[in-house]
Design an enzyme around this catalytic site. Structure first.
Site, PDB file in Angstrom:
ATOM      1  N   TYR A 152       0.826  -1.378   0.035  1.00 30.97           N
ATOM      2  CA  TYR A 152       0.022   0.180   0.006  1.00 30.97           C
ATOM      3  C   TYR A 152       0.943   1.137   0.014  1.00 30.97           C
ATOM      4  CZ  TYR A 152      -3.661   3.418   1.655  1.00 30.97           C
ATOM      5  OH  TYR A 152      -4.524   4.333   1.690  1.00 30.97           O
ATOM      6  N   LYS A 156       1.153   3.911  -2.973  1.00 33.30           N
ATOM      7  CA  LYS A 156       0.970   5.272  -3.221  1.00 33.30           C
ATOM      8  C   LYS A 156       2.298   6.210  -3.488  1.00 33.30           C
ATOM      9  CE  LYS A 156      -3.318   5.134  -2.014  1.00 33.30           C
ATOM     10  NZ  LYS A 156      -4.737   5.839  -2.817  1.00 33.30           N
ATOM     11  N   ARG A 218      -3.116   8.537  17.016  1.00 36.34           N
ATOM     12  CA  ARG A 218      -3.717   8.796  15.557  1.00 36.34           C
ATOM     13  C   ARG A 218      -4.463   9.981  15.722  1.00 36.34           C
ATOM     14  NH1 ARG A 218      -0.843   5.113  15.077  1.00 36.34           N
ATOM     15  NH2 ARG A 218      -1.517   2.790  14.208  1.00 36.34           N
ATOM     16  N   ASP A 278       3.463  -1.191  12.628  1.00 41.26           N
ATOM     17  CA  ASP A 278       2.480  -0.202  12.816  1.00 41.26           C
ATOM     18  C   ASP A 278       3.095   0.988  13.156  1.00 41.26           C
ATOM     19  OD1 ASP A 278      -0.479  -0.085  13.250  1.00 41.26           O
ATOM     20  OD2 ASP A 278       0.030   0.132  15.453  1.00 41.26           O
TER      21      ASP A 278
HETATM   22  N1  LIG Z   1     -10.187   6.649   4.754  1.00 42.39           N
HETATM   23  C1  LIG Z   1      -8.934   7.033   5.202  1.00 42.39           C
HETATM   24  O1  LIG Z   1      -8.953   7.202   6.167  1.00 42.39           O
HETATM   25  C2  LIG Z   1      -7.945   7.168   4.147  1.00 42.39           C
HETATM   26  C3  LIG Z   1      -6.837   7.551   4.596  1.00 42.39           C
HETATM   27  C4  LIG Z   1      -5.886   7.952   3.646  1.00 42.39           C
HETATM   28  C5  LIG Z   1      -5.732   7.562   2.356  1.00 42.39           C
HETATM   29  N2  LIG Z   1      -7.094   7.447   1.777  1.00 42.39           N
HETATM   30  C6  LIG Z   1      -7.163   7.129   0.486  1.00 42.39           C
HETATM   31  O2  LIG Z   1      -8.461   7.492   0.002  1.00 42.39           O
HETATM   32  C7  LIG Z   1      -9.082   6.516  -1.047  1.00 42.39           C
HETATM   33  C8  LIG Z   1     -10.589   5.952  -0.600  1.00 42.39           C
HETATM   34  O3  LIG Z   1     -10.459   5.545   0.476  1.00 42.39           O
HETATM   35  P1  LIG Z   1     -11.366   5.032   1.306  1.00 42.39           P
HETATM   36  O4  LIG Z   1     -11.316   4.961   2.848  1.00 42.39           O
HETATM   37  O5  LIG Z   1     -12.721   5.535   0.839  1.00 42.39           O
HETATM   38  O6  LIG Z   1     -11.564   3.343   0.842  1.00 42.39           O
HETATM   39  P2  LIG Z   1     -12.634   2.546   0.222  1.00 42.39           P
HETATM   40  O7  LIG Z   1     -12.123   1.014   0.451  1.00 42.39           O
HETATM   41  O8  LIG Z   1     -14.358   2.611   1.160  1.00 42.39           O
HETATM   42  O9  LIG Z   1     -12.939   2.960  -1.166  1.00 42.39           O
HETATM   43  C9  LIG Z   1     -11.828   2.808  -2.220  1.00 42.39           C
HETATM   44  C10 LIG Z   1     -12.819   2.344  -3.279  1.00 42.39           C
HETATM   45  O10 LIG Z   1     -11.939   2.206  -4.618  1.00 42.39           O
HETATM   46  C11 LIG Z   1     -12.536   0.952  -5.239  1.00 42.39           C
HETATM   47  N3  LIG Z   1     -11.343   0.453  -6.118  1.00 42.39           N
HETATM   48  C12 LIG Z   1     -10.286  -0.095  -5.455  1.00 42.39           C
HETATM   49  N4  LIG Z   1      -9.482  -0.680  -6.304  1.00 42.39           N
HETATM   50  C13 LIG Z   1     -10.113  -0.398  -7.532  1.00 42.39           C
HETATM   51  C14 LIG Z   1      -9.761  -0.558  -8.952  1.00 42.39           C
HETATM   52  N5  LIG Z   1      -8.604  -1.214  -9.277  1.00 42.39           N
HETATM   53  N6  LIG Z   1     -10.513  -0.023  -9.898  1.00 42.39           N
HETATM   54  C15 LIG Z   1     -11.694   0.772  -9.424  1.00 42.39           C
HETATM   55  N7  LIG Z   1     -12.015   0.957  -8.362  1.00 42.39           N
HETATM   56  C16 LIG Z   1     -11.211   0.361  -7.355  1.00 42.39           C
HETATM   57  C17 LIG Z   1     -13.049   0.243  -4.084  1.00 42.39           C
HETATM   58  O11 LIG Z   1     -14.143  -0.602  -4.854  1.00 42.39           O
HETATM   59  C18 LIG Z   1     -13.718   1.539  -3.326  1.00 42.39           C
HETATM   60  O12 LIG Z   1     -15.092   1.683  -3.411  1.00 42.39           O
HETATM   61  C19 LIG Z   1      -8.041   5.315  -1.395  1.00 42.39           C
HETATM   62  O13 LIG Z   1      -7.265   5.635  -2.312  1.00 42.39           O
HETATM   63  C20 LIG Z   1      -7.262   5.557   0.082  1.00 42.39           C
HETATM   64  O14 LIG Z   1      -5.960   5.066   0.016  1.00 42.39           O
HETATM   65  C21 LIG Z   1      -7.991   7.090   2.850  1.00 42.39           C
END
Ligand SMILES: NC(=O)c1ccc[n+]([C@@H]2O[C@H](COP(=O)([O-])OP(=O)(O)OC[C@H]3O[C@@H](n4cnc5c(N)ncnc54)[C@H](O)[C@@H]3O)[C@@H](O)[C@H]2O)c1
Length: 323
Positions: A152, A156, A218, A278
């Site tokens: 991951y 990124k 966190r 972690d």
């Molecule tokens: N939620 C957090 O705390 C957080 C923190 C840092 C970064 N992010 C980033 O924000 C974004 C959204 O995260 P989230 O928490 O909503 O997670 P989530 O898993 O709810 O959403 C991710 C979405 O991406 C879709 N997806 C994954 N791989 C895919 C692919 N190859 N093709 C098409 N769709 C795909 C999934 O089906 C899902 O709907 C991610 O990129 C994540 O890395 C989230």
């Protein structure tokens, strides 16, 4: 660049996920036409159910690794597609790497081809287990490149490198948001992230499982605030990266106690081994977000937790994620 959502045509990859669905709602609400591209690997149609009948909203089910099947003009691409929680990226390590690399290249190609502005949803995980605290955007991070989390973190980091390279080599109008832990309704309930895990345990009256002694910190951000930060960054001309997250640090042990208090649960706290690599501390330096975007998180933790707990209580106990 898109200065305003009103009238714009916007592609949101990962739009059926937790953050993506809030973002789609916000953009449609501001007058944009939104195309949500999602494979539904971790997201769901249910997350965007409130938008499905809207004339300015479409869902395209596609894996971004296979290309992004969107024709016509595009003003803005929010690239959020990626599995996001340890349970999923440990289960899908190769898919996670491919989405961050091949999938991000396809999203960047879409922006380059259409002249759209591009926002990468990156993560605080690019800082790894940080040796600098709080983390300023100028910090390069401390990531174990071959540890289990690296699929991951490094995906990124590659996505950030690609975004910066498209800007330099192709002149694509790009920006990077480094998103820190965000919580709220529509988070997947069974994917091991700390807030849903604690809330589920508290609601079931089970012990809250705190990793290690719980002194690791966190800083959590309410989803509506995070989405507001993303929208502001998109509307700015900034290249980033810009940290978007909560800057009030809380230990994992204190978070467990707060959840027990708000749910009025009889649960106790149980200590379990710390997962490998972690991060011990996590807090964004928000100087850039405040100075460049006029953004900072507004929602107090107890308010956001209460809304999240109400939503989770109404959903009941989730199925376990397949191992
Ligand atoms: N939620 C957090 O705390 C957080 C923190 C840092 C970064 N992010 C980033 O924000 C974004 C959204 O995260 P989230 O928490 O909503 O997670 P989530 O898993 O709810 O959403 C991710 C979405 O991406 C879709 N997806 C994954 N791989 C895919 C692919 N190859 N093709 C098409 N769709 C795909 C999934 O089906 C899902 O709907 C991610 O990129 C994540 O890395 C989230």
């Amino acid at each position: 660049m898109v200065a305003e959502a009103d009238g714009a045509r916007i592609v949101v990859t990962g739009g059926a996920g937790f953050l993506g669905s809030w973002l789609c709602e916000r953009l449609v609400g501001e007058g944009a036409t939104v195309v949500c591209v999602d494979s539904l690997v971790t997201g769901s149609r249910e997350n965007v159910a409130s938008l499905e009948a809207h004339p300015r909203f479409t869902v395209v089910r596609a894996d971004v690794c296979d290309g992004i099947p969107v024709d016509g003009h595009v003003d803005m691409v929010f690239h959020l597609a990626s599995v996001a929680s340890p349970v999923h990226y440990l289960r899908l390590p190769l898919e996670t790497l491919r989405t961050g690399s091949v999938g991000t290249t396809h999203a960047l190609d879409l922006a380059a081809r259409t002249g759209a502005r591009f926002l990468l949803g990156s993560t605080s995980e690019v800082y790894g287990d940080p040796l600098e605290h709080p983390q300023h955007e100028s910090y390069w991070g401390n990531v174990n490149p071959i540890g289990p989390r690296s699929v991951y973190d490094e995906a990124k980091r590659f996505a950030e490198a690609s975004t910066a390279a498209y800007r330099r080599a192709r002149g694509t109008d790009t920006t990077i948001a480094r998103i820190f832990n965000t919580y709220g309704p529509r988070m997947a309930l069974a994917d091991g992230r700390v807030v849903p895990a604690f809330v589920q345990q508290a609601l079931a009256g089970e012990p809250l499982t705190v990793a290690g002694d719980g002194s690791q910190t966190r800083s959590l951000c309410w989803v509506g605030d995070t989405v507001d930060g993303l929208v502001r960054l998109a509307a700015s001309g900034e290249a980033g990266p810009v940290n978007i997250g909560g800057d009030v640090e809380i230990t994992v042990l204190d978070l467990a106690r707060r959840v027990i208090q708000i749910t009025r649960s009889s649960s106790t706290i149980e200590h379990v081994p710390l997962p490998q690599d972690d991060p011990q501390v996590r807090r964004p330096d928000l100087t850039q977000a405040e100075g460049l975007l006029g953004w900072r998180p507004r929602t107090p933790l107890d308010d956001g937790l209460t809304r999240t707990i109400e939503w989770m209580a109404a959903r009941g106990r989730p199925e376990r994620v397949p191992a």
